[in-house]
Design an enzyme around this catalytic site. Structure first.
Site, PDB file in Angstrom:
ATOM      1  N   ASN A  51       0.843  -1.194   0.000  1.00 35.74           N
ATOM      2  CA  ASN A  51       0.000   0.000   0.000  1.00 35.74           C
ATOM      3  C   ASN A  51       0.880   1.246   0.000  1.00 35.74           C
ATOM      4  OD1 ASN A  51       0.538  -0.946   2.727  1.00 35.74           O
ATOM      5  ND2 ASN A  51      -0.983   0.485   3.519  1.00 35.74           N
ATOM      6  N   GLU A  53       0.163   5.174   0.753  1.00 34.87           N
ATOM      7  CA  GLU A  53      -0.794   6.164   1.219  1.00 34.87           C
ATOM      8  C   GLU A  53      -0.445   7.564   0.723  1.00 34.87           C
ATOM      9  OE1 GLU A  53      -2.145   3.851   5.272  1.00 34.87           O
ATOM     10  OE2 GLU A  53      -0.988   5.694   5.487  1.00 34.87           O
ATOM     11  N   GLU A  64      -3.038  -4.698  -2.978  1.00 32.04           N
ATOM     12  CA  GLU A  64      -3.549  -5.590  -4.013  1.00 32.04           C
ATOM     13  C   GLU A  64      -3.594  -4.900  -5.375  1.00 32.04           C
ATOM     14  OE1 GLU A  64      -5.647  -6.656  -0.100  1.00 32.04           O
ATOM     15  OE2 GLU A  64      -4.929  -4.847  -1.099  1.00 32.04           O
ATOM     16  N   CYS A  95      -9.974  -5.132   0.709  1.00 32.19           N
ATOM     17  CA  CYS A  95     -11.088  -4.198   0.841  1.00 32.19           C
ATOM     18  C   CYS A  95     -12.038  -4.326  -0.350  1.00 32.19           C
ATOM     19  CB  CYS A  95     -10.570  -2.769   0.969  1.00 32.19           C
ATOM     20  SG  CYS A  95      -9.957  -2.059  -0.581  1.00 32.19           S
ATOM     21  N   CYS A  98     -10.671  -3.307  -3.843  1.00 35.58           N
ATOM     22  CA  CYS A  98      -9.714  -4.311  -4.324  1.00 35.58           C
ATOM     23  C   CYS A  98     -10.442  -5.557  -4.815  1.00 35.58           C
ATOM     24  CB  CYS A  98      -8.709  -4.663  -3.236  1.00 35.58           C
ATOM     25  SG  CYS A  98      -7.497  -3.350  -2.969  1.00 35.58           S
TER      26      CYS A  98
END
Length: 140
Positions: A51, A53, A64, A95, A98
């Site tokens: 990830n 951010e 992902e 999530c 994803c």
């Protein structure tokens, strides 16, 4: 459809290790929630991502989606398995957004959810996103 039993223990371990390594590179200064993901593609290659951010939350990219983007950038289109690593005691699932992105590339997909301690839980895209909207729903 590939299922978890079609993936060897060695392949799952390779995916887990790639996702764990990617997690260590996560850029998560806001959530403090580093995630790593790795796809096994039908070619046998593994592509990982983490990830990333952003202060503008909407610009954040999940592990992902970073991993599938990495695979697509290398000309790959057909994932056969996914591993996701988070620091939660009970491993976390991808999530919602994803899950929808996964549906673009796979009819179903075995998914390993894990943590750095090696706790493992298996699921599938069908279990996480039943009745999904995908490419097959659009007119040709």
């Amino acid at each position: 459809m590939t299922n978890a039993t079609d993936i060897t223990d060695e392949q799952w371990q390779r995916l887990y290790e790639a996702a764990l390594a990617a997690q260590k590179n996560a850029y998560a200064p806001y959530s403090k929630f580093p995630v790593g993901a790795a796809f096994l593609m039908d070619s046998g290659e593994v592509y990982a991502g983490c990830n990333v951010e952003n202060a503008s939350n909407g610009a954040t990219v999940c592990a992902e989606r970073t991993a599938i983007g990495n695979a697509v950038a290398h000309g790959e289109r057909r994932p056969v398995a996914l591993a996701v690593v988070t620091n939660l005691e009970a491993p976390a699932a991808p999530c919602g957004i994803c899950r929808q992105v996964l549906a673009e590339f796979a009819d179903d997909l075995p998914i390993l959810m894990s943590n750095p301690e090696g706790d493992r839980e298996f699921t599938t895209l069908d279990e996480l996103l039943p009745h999904r909207f995908g490419p097959r729903d659009l007119p040709s």
